[in-house]
Design a protein around this motif. Structure first.
Motif, short mmCIF file in Angstrom:
data_model
loop_
_atom_site.label_atom_id
_atom_site.label_comp_id
_atom_site.label_asym_id
_atom_site.label_seq_id
_atom_site.Cartn_x
_atom_site.Cartn_y
_atom_site.Cartn_z
N VAL A 131 2.46 1.48 9.39
CA VAL A 131 3.79 1.65 8.79
C VAL A 131 4.84 0.94 9.64
CG1 VAL A 131 5.61 3.30 8.25
CG2 VAL A 131 3.25 3.78 7.57
N ARG A 132 4.80 1.18 10.95
CA ARG A 132 5.80 0.55 11.83
C ARG A 132 5.66 -0.97 11.83
NH1 ARG A 132 4.32 5.00 15.50
NH2 ARG A 132 5.98 6.57 15.44
N ALA A 133 4.43 -1.47 11.84
CA ALA A 133 4.22 -2.91 11.81
C ALA A 133 4.76 -3.50 10.50
CB ALA A 133 2.73 -3.22 11.96
N SER A 134 4.59 -2.78 9.41
CA SER A 134 5.10 -3.25 8.12
C SER A 134 6.62 -3.35 8.14
CB SER A 134 4.64 -2.31 7.00
OG SER A 134 3.23 -2.24 6.94
N ALA A 135 7.26 -2.32 8.68
CA ALA A 135 8.73 -2.32 8.75
C ALA A 135 9.22 -3.41 9.70
CB ALA A 135 9.22 -0.95 9.22
N GLU A 136 8.58 -3.52 10.84
CA GLU A 136 8.97 -4.56 11.81
C GLU A 136 8.73 -5.96 11.25
OE1 GLU A 136 6.69 -3.62 15.24
OE2 GLU A 136 7.84 -1.81 15.73
N GLY A 137 7.70 -6.09 10.41
CA GLY A 137 7.36 -7.40 9.86
C GLY A 137 8.23 -7.83 8.70
N GLY A 138 9.11 -6.95 8.23
CA GLY A 138 10.05 -7.34 7.19
C GLY A 138 9.72 -6.87 5.79
N ALA A 139 8.82 -5.89 5.65
CA ALA A 139 8.53 -5.35 4.32
C ALA A 139 9.79 -4.74 3.72
CB ALA A 139 7.43 -4.29 4.41
N ASN A 140 10.00 -4.98 2.44
CA ASN A 140 11.15 -4.39 1.75
C ASN A 140 10.88 -2.95 1.34
OD1 ASN A 140 11.03 -7.54 0.35
ND2 ASN A 140 12.77 -6.95 1.60
N ILE A 141 9.63 -2.67 0.97
CA ILE A 141 9.25 -1.36 0.44
C ILE A 141 7.92 -0.95 1.08
CG2 ILE A 141 8.62 -0.07 -1.65
CD1 ILE A 141 10.23 -2.20 -3.25
#
Length: 359
Positions: free
Chosen positions: A105-115
């Motif tokens: 989850v954190r990697a997704s947010a840090e990587g720029g996921a919108n949702i």
């Protein structure tokens, strides 16, 4: 149909079409599929699970799978965004049942996921893992209003926030791991879209006092299915299986051919090593498993918080089986699918599917 389309707005993000491409793990929906879906005006979804399996960052002897997967999640998002363009919306599907769920989850947010879309368990701590990224919209996957209520009350009490949308998934038709605790419950009438979607829509309006969208998932294939979902009160639909069998799909050609060849009698339910029912194609591997013959490649990563294979060796390593399927190993792979896989008779382009649904 275009003139009467509902508006799908999830947090700050509003796609041209009210459609989410479903997340399919172990690189079935990777950067290429998600990027092209987003480029065509829908929401493209990367599944974060198992992306590092073929990565040069992962070295078995170093036991660094979780570290490698974080790197690959970020790289996959970046590749998808480069395909999608500046207006494209990229989501990441993160499974609660994973050992490294918080890191993904954190990697997704840090990587720029919108949702971030999250299921295979109740994502009760999702707001905690994304607290430094307020622009990331959070979307739980549920199968009933009861689950939606439980998540919402917990989030409101502990994090003072609400979900940005709900995906309501029907176990009777969906693919992969299903939102039911037993195989018998998969066909519970209370979990059908006709019952669950209006129930969740009512909960959102009356209990949450909100207008966040409810998205129908499971059994979505053509325009008729989309219109049916909208008639139930859904503001969007999620489709996985049909997108897997596209030129832009990240799976091997042999994986896609398995979808094209599948007949109704080939689609079966199994007890997953994760402890959840799952829907898959009955290939030689699954046929043996259903008959009680268990053959498994060794576990190469402790990917699940609750894994029957690691505890009892009575099942199989699901990560190894899904990797084999993605690569097109018909004899040894686990080919997850939705019930509509029997309708797949050709490989399509993403753009053609979206035009057919909404033009």
């Amino acid at each position: 149909m275009n003139e009467n389309l509902p508006v799908l707005k999830i947090g700050k993000y509003q796609p041209r079409y009210p459609l989410i491409q479903g997340g399919m793990g172990v690189d079935i929906s990777g950067s290429n599929l998600a990027g092209h879906v987003a480029k065509c005006g829908a929401i493209g979804t990367i599944a974060s699970v198992g992306l590092a399996h073929g990565s040069p960052y992962f070295v078995v002897e170093k036991h660094n799978y979780f570290d490698a997967n974080e790197i690959v999640v970020k790289e996959t998002i970046a590749k998808a965004k480069s395909i999608a363009g500046p207006e494209g919306i990229i989501a990441v599907n993160c499974m609660v049942a994973l050992t490294d769920y918080d890191r993904q989850v954190r990697a997704s947010a840090e990587g720029g996921a919108n949702i971030i879309i999250s299921g295979a368990g109740l994502p009760l701590r999702l707001p905690d893992y994304t607290k430094d990224f307020p622009d990331v919209a959070l979307v739980p996957i549920v199968s009933s209003a009861k689950a939606a209520s439980l998540i919402t009350r917990h989030w409101e009490k502990k994090y003072a926030r609400q979900p940005d949308a709900f995906v309501v998934e029907e176990p009777a038709t969906a693919g992969g791991h299903l939102g039911a605790t037993t195989i018998e419950q998969v066909y519970d009438p209370a979990l059908r879209l006709e019952k669950a979607v209006p129930d969740v829509v009512r909960f959102v309006a009356e209990e949450m006092k909100s207008d966040i969208p409810v998205i129908a998932a499971g059994g979505i294939w053509d325009r008729k299915d989309v219109e049916r979902a909208f008639s139930l009160g859904a503001k969007g639909v999620q489709m996985g299986t049909r997108f897997a069998c596209t030129y832009e799909g990240d799976a091997s050609d042999r994986f896609k051919q398995a979808y094209i060849d599948a007949k109704e009698e080939d689609v079966v339910l199994i007890h997953s090593p994760a402890g959840l029912p799952g829907r898959a194609i009955k290939n030689p591997f699954v046929a043996k498993y259903l008959e009680g013959e268990v053959e498994s490649k060794p576990c190469f990563v402790n990917c699940l918080t609750h894994c029957r294979y690691r505890k009892t060796r009575e099942t199989f390593c699901i990560a190894a089986a899904l990797v084999d399927a993605q690569a097109g190993n018909w004899e040894t792979g686990l080919f997850f699918c939705g019930s509509n896989v029997v309708k797949a008779n050709k490989i399509e382009h993403v753009d053609d599917i979206i035009k057919e649904l909404f033009s």
